[in-house]
Design an enzyme around this catalytic site. Sequence first.
Site, PDB file in Angstrom:
ATOM      1  N   LYS A  49       0.842  -1.205   0.000  1.00 43.93           N
ATOM      2  CA  LYS A  49       0.000   0.000   0.000  1.00 43.93           C
ATOM      3  C   LYS A  49       0.877   1.255   0.000  1.00 43.93           C
ATOM      4  O   LYS A  49       0.608   2.205  -0.727  1.00 43.93           O
ATOM      5  CB  LYS A  49      -0.930  -0.006   1.222  1.00 43.93           C
ATOM      6  N   GLN A  61      -4.893  -1.914   9.569  1.00 47.23           N
ATOM      7  CA  GLN A  61      -4.648  -3.198   8.911  1.00 47.23           C
ATOM      8  C   GLN A  61      -5.245  -4.325   9.755  1.00 47.23           C
ATOM      9  O   GLN A  61      -4.919  -4.471  10.928  1.00 47.23           O
ATOM     10  CB  GLN A  61      -3.129  -3.397   8.717  1.00 47.23           C
ATOM     11  N   ASP A  91     -11.284   2.440   3.811  1.00 47.89           N
ATOM     12  CA  ASP A  91     -11.555   1.005   3.637  1.00 47.89           C
ATOM     13  C   ASP A  91     -13.062   0.773   3.491  1.00 47.89           C
ATOM     14  O   ASP A  91     -13.485  -0.318   3.118  1.00 47.89           O
ATOM     15  CB  ASP A  91     -11.027   0.205   4.839  1.00 47.89           C
TER      16      ASP A  91
END
Length: 280
Positions: A52, A96, A119
């Site tokens: 990322k 994460q 997200d």
Amino acid sequence: MTLIDGKETARLVRSELAPRAAAFEQKTGRKIGLAVVLVGSDPASEVYVRNKQKACAETGIASYLCALPETVEEDELEARVKEISSREEVDGVLVQLPLPAHLDAQAVLRCIPACKDVDGFSAENFGKLARGEGGLAPCTPLGVMELLRRYRVEIEGKRAAVLGRSNIVGRPMALMLLNANATVTVCHSKTRELPAVLSKADLLVAAVGKPKFVTAEMVKEGAVVIDVGVNRAEGKLCGDVDFDAVSKKASLITPVPGGVGPMTVAMLLKNTVAAAESRA
Ligand code: NAP
């Protein structure tokens, strides 16, 4: 049969985002920023985070890593996520997953304001998706929609089947297809006569997490088959679809690796750029 190239499509998406990121920087005097919160040292999570950060750098987006030890307490983690979310230079925040077992992932995710939830996991963004009101949506199903759009797959009026109903893939995938006017069937572990249900679908999205679970008998001749699965079998990476057999019946199909996977990070960048632009 056409093979859907997720790697190339993701590269194309990134190349379209780079000028938007540059224009944002020119207008505001700062780079778009993505903060990534990583707890512990799970090797797979570390690889995902590095990917990322690399994709951010290639697109002209600043990334800020907040790495915390495995032993971090819930209160401390929530305070850090709130603090990083409040920073002006941070347009998107992601935690994460998975988190270590002693931590409450949902409570931690609630510390990210919906406008920076790149997200798309917050209840607010999920609600907007369910109501067809836009907002930031989960990256993996968003990547599937982007592939379908770029390969000019007609969705409206088609029978779609989604195999899996997780909050990060199956459920939002079904909502996105419904919002695009497909007639959607959602299948899960309690679905009866699964092969018969799946084999009626013009468009099949597999997100079941079982290697080569979808066999040729479950697929309609000429169907579009999207394989979200990432599994290891006999030491090799494979999807949820038995690619060799199913590709003989499908009109379009994604490979694993190189299909949906690369699109997830591309969509994270797209959400981050969109979040920055709408805040500015
Ligand atoms: P998950 O949370 O484990 O959900 C799996 C779903 O499959 C559940 O809804 C489950 O049903 C259903 N299922 C399990 N066994 C079944 C069976 N025998 N028949 C029918 N349905 C069954 O998995 P996930 O997080 O959605 O991930 C799915 C796959 O996508 C995994 O391989 C994962 O690694 C991959 N993935 C890839 C990306 C990417 O970027 N490419 C991103 C995320 C995930 P119940 O709800 O009834 O239990």
